[in-house]
Design a protein around this motif. Structure first.
Motif, PDB file in Angstrom:
ATOM      1  N   GLY B  58      28.769 -39.447  27.388  1.00  0.00           N
ATOM      2  CA  GLY B  58      29.286 -40.578  28.156  1.00  0.00           C
ATOM      3  C   GLY B  58      28.261 -41.591  28.599  1.00  0.00           C
ATOM      4  O   GLY B  58      28.609 -42.596  29.240  1.00  0.00           O
ATOM      5  N   VAL B  59      26.998 -41.363  28.281  1.00  0.00           N
ATOM      6  CA  VAL B  59      25.929 -42.275  28.708  1.00  0.00           C
ATOM      7  C   VAL B  59      25.309 -42.924  27.476  1.00  0.00           C
ATOM      8  O   VAL B  59      25.069 -42.252  26.467  1.00  0.00           O
ATOM      9  N   ALA B  60      25.046 -44.235  27.554  1.00  0.00           N
ATOM     10  CA  ALA B  60      24.410 -44.933  26.429  1.00  0.00           C
ATOM     11  C   ALA B  60      22.916 -44.621  26.436  1.00  0.00           C
ATOM     12  O   ALA B  60      22.231 -44.867  27.432  1.00  0.00           O
ATOM     13  N   ILE B  61      22.428 -44.050  25.333  1.00  0.00           N
ATOM     14  CA  ILE B  61      21.021 -43.678  25.250  1.00  0.00           C
ATOM     15  C   ILE B  61      20.429 -44.130  23.910  1.00  0.00           C
ATOM     16  O   ILE B  61      21.141 -44.440  22.965  1.00  0.00           O
ATOM     17  N   ARG B  62      19.088 -44.117  23.846  1.00  0.00           N
ATOM     18  CA  ARG B  62      18.369 -44.445  22.614  1.00  0.00           C
ATOM     19  C   ARG B  62      18.218 -43.181  21.758  1.00  0.00           C
ATOM     20  O   ARG B  62      17.516 -42.238  22.166  1.00  0.00           O
ATOM     21  N   SER B  63      18.828 -43.173  20.580  1.00  0.00           N
ATOM     22  CA  SER B  63      18.704 -41.963  19.760  1.00  0.00           C
ATOM     23  C   SER B  63      17.323 -41.845  19.128  1.00  0.00           C
ATOM     24  O   SER B  63      16.937 -40.765  18.693  1.00  0.00           O
ATOM     25  N   CYS B  64      16.538 -42.941  19.093  1.00  0.00           N
ATOM     26  CA  CYS B  64      15.186 -42.852  18.523  1.00  0.00           C
ATOM     27  C   CYS B  64      14.189 -42.275  19.521  1.00  0.00           C
ATOM     28  O   CYS B  64      13.044 -42.024  19.170  1.00  0.00           O
ATOM     29  N   LEU B  65      14.624 -42.116  20.786  1.00  0.00           N
ATOM     30  CA  LEU B  65      13.734 -41.532  21.803  1.00  0.00           C
ATOM     31  C   LEU B  65      14.205 -40.128  22.175  1.00  0.00           C
ATOM     32  O   LEU B  65      13.800 -39.593  23.199  1.00  0.00           O
ATOM     33  N   THR B  66      15.094 -39.567  21.359  1.00  0.00           N
ATOM     34  CA  THR B  66      15.672 -38.260  21.651  1.00  0.00           C
ATOM     35  C   THR B  66      15.482 -37.373  20.424  1.00  0.00           C
ATOM     36  O   THR B  66      15.615 -37.841  19.299  1.00  0.00           O
ATOM     37  N   PHE B  67      15.169 -36.117  20.639  1.00  0.00           N
ATOM     38  CA  PHE B  67      15.072 -35.190  19.517  1.00  0.00           C
ATOM     39  C   PHE B  67      16.457 -34.620  19.206  1.00  0.00           C
ATOM     40  O   PHE B  67      17.266 -34.425  20.120  1.00  0.00           O
ATOM     41  N   ALA B  68      16.675 -34.336  17.924  1.00  0.00           N
ATOM     42  CA  ALA B  68      17.960 -33.751  17.530  1.00  0.00           C
ATOM     43  C   ALA B  68      18.205 -32.448  18.284  1.00  0.00           C
ATOM     44  O   ALA B  68      19.335 -32.161  18.693  1.00  0.00           O
ATOM     45  N   ALA B  69      17.141 -31.671  18.495  1.00  0.00           N
ATOM     46  CA  ALA B  69      17.295 -30.380  19.171  1.00  0.00           C
ATOM     47  C   ALA B  69      17.815 -30.540  20.600  1.00  0.00           C
ATOM     48  O   ALA B  69      18.471 -29.642  21.137  1.00  0.00           O
ATOM     49  N   GLN B  70      17.518 -31.691  21.221  1.00  0.00           N
ATOM     50  CA  GLN B  70      18.001 -31.939  22.579  1.00  0.00           C
ATOM     51  C   GLN B  70      19.513 -32.155  22.623  1.00  0.00           C
ATOM     52  O   GLN B  70      20.118 -32.105  23.688  1.00  0.00           O
ATOM     53  N   ALA B  71      20.107 -32.435  21.457  1.00  0.00           N
ATOM     54  CA  ALA B  71      21.548 -32.700  21.407  1.00  0.00           C
ATOM     55  C   ALA B  71      22.363 -31.429  21.267  1.00  0.00           C
ATOM     56  O   ALA B  71      23.596 -31.477  21.264  1.00  0.00           O
TER      57      ALA B  71
END
Lengths: 156, 159
Positions: B58-71
């Motif tokens: 529900g929050v708009a975030i930058r996917s380039c600053l996030t690791f896939a594992a964090q998802a």
């Protein structure tokens, strides 16, 4: 006469695809056996290249190939002057077009020194760190007035 | 280099995906290359341009600053989940009607940011829209038509 082109907004045919994530930009293309390229770039504005050792980069797992200017052999050449300047009386135009990769000398920060092709972008960038360079930094001309003095005009 | 890997389970646009990923894999690359959801674009790769914006729980975030594992275990919406070419979301429809895009590269990020913004701020004024848009760079439109599109979408969504 129709007002489709004049006097009224025209909806663009491509917008529905662009708005729904269905467009295909070049970076979106996925092909079988596709490789990824990463470039090692110069961090000095002017320098003499003594050595670029790519042995370790080539040995890294997942790296397909590493090339420097020397590997391009007869294909290494400055690019063509695509738009010739207008002739101006008494003005000599010294063409200095882009080269594929720096050979012997580096002439601007960010000039490509080597390219790595690998199975993934991550591996390609890892391999950039494996490349060992020996580049002797030279004084850089960073001023237009200095560039047209006799000391620098005819140097490349 | 570490080959540390993780089994993850991520819900994207309502579909559960189970994958094994390297720790360092960026969420943007995971979406684009592993899940082939290339609607999420990568521009600057360091969190400045906003092209890679997605909705994460529900929050708009930058996917380039996030690791896939964090998802792992989280719920994601990308532009592909907003609407289809045949059935556009009112926000997408308004962007089309107001010419809020030209090349379309920044558009998915703009849509994700504005979707969350309009949920939180259903009747925004122009200054609020411009503030909310400030993290999404667009080089084609000069923003004016995007602002108008968001205003129009807000009106339509109110009805």
């Amino acid at each position: 006469m129709s007002t489709r082109q004049f006097g009224a907004p025209v909806k663009r045919n491509e917008d529905a695809r662009l708005l729904s994530g269905q467009a295909l930009f070049v970076d979106d293309v996925e092909l079988p056996n596709m490789m990824y390229a990463a470039f090692l770039r110069a961090n000095v504005a002017h320098g003499r290249i003594h050595a670029i050792d790519v042995t370790a980069a080539r040995a890294r797992e997942g790296v397909i190939a590493v090339y420097t200017a020397g590997d391009l052999e007869q294909f290494w050449a400055p690019g063509p002057v695509l738009v010739p300047p207008p002739p101006i009386a008494d003005v000599v135009f010294n063409a200095r077009t882009q080269v594929p990769m720096a050979k012997d000398k580096v002439r601007h920060v960010g000039e490509a020194l080597a390219v790595v092709l690998a199975e993934s972008r991550y591996i390609a960038e890892d391999a950039l760190n494996d490349i060992v360079t020996d580049i002797e930094a030279l004084p850089a001309v960073i001023d237009l007035h200095q560039a047209i003095t006799d000391d620098f005009r005819d140097r490349a | 280099m570490s080959t540390d890997r993780h089994d993850i389970s991520v819900t994207v646009n309502g579909t559960v995906y189970r994958r094994n990923v390297e720790s360092r894999l960026l969420l943007s690359d995971f979406l684009r290359h592993d899940l082939l959801l290339a609607g999420t674009h990568v521009g600057c790769e360091h969190g400045v341009c906003g092209a890679c914006t997605i909705i994460f729980d529900g929050v708009a975030i930058r996917s380039c600053l996030t690791f896939a594992a964090q998802a792992d275990g989280h719920d994601i919406m990308t532009v592909e989940g907003l609407g289809t070419p045949e059935n556009l979301h009112p926000l997408q429809e308004a962007m089309r009607d107001c010419h809020g895009l030209q090349c379309g590269y920044c558009t998915p990020g703009v849509l994700m940011t504005m979707k969350v913004f309009l949920e939180e701020t259903p009747s925004p004024d122009e200054a609020q829209i411009r503030e909310a848009l400030s993290g999404n760079l667009c080089r084609c439109t000069g923003y004016q038509h995007i602002v108008e599109a968001v205003q129009l979408a807000a009106q339509r969504l109110q009805k």
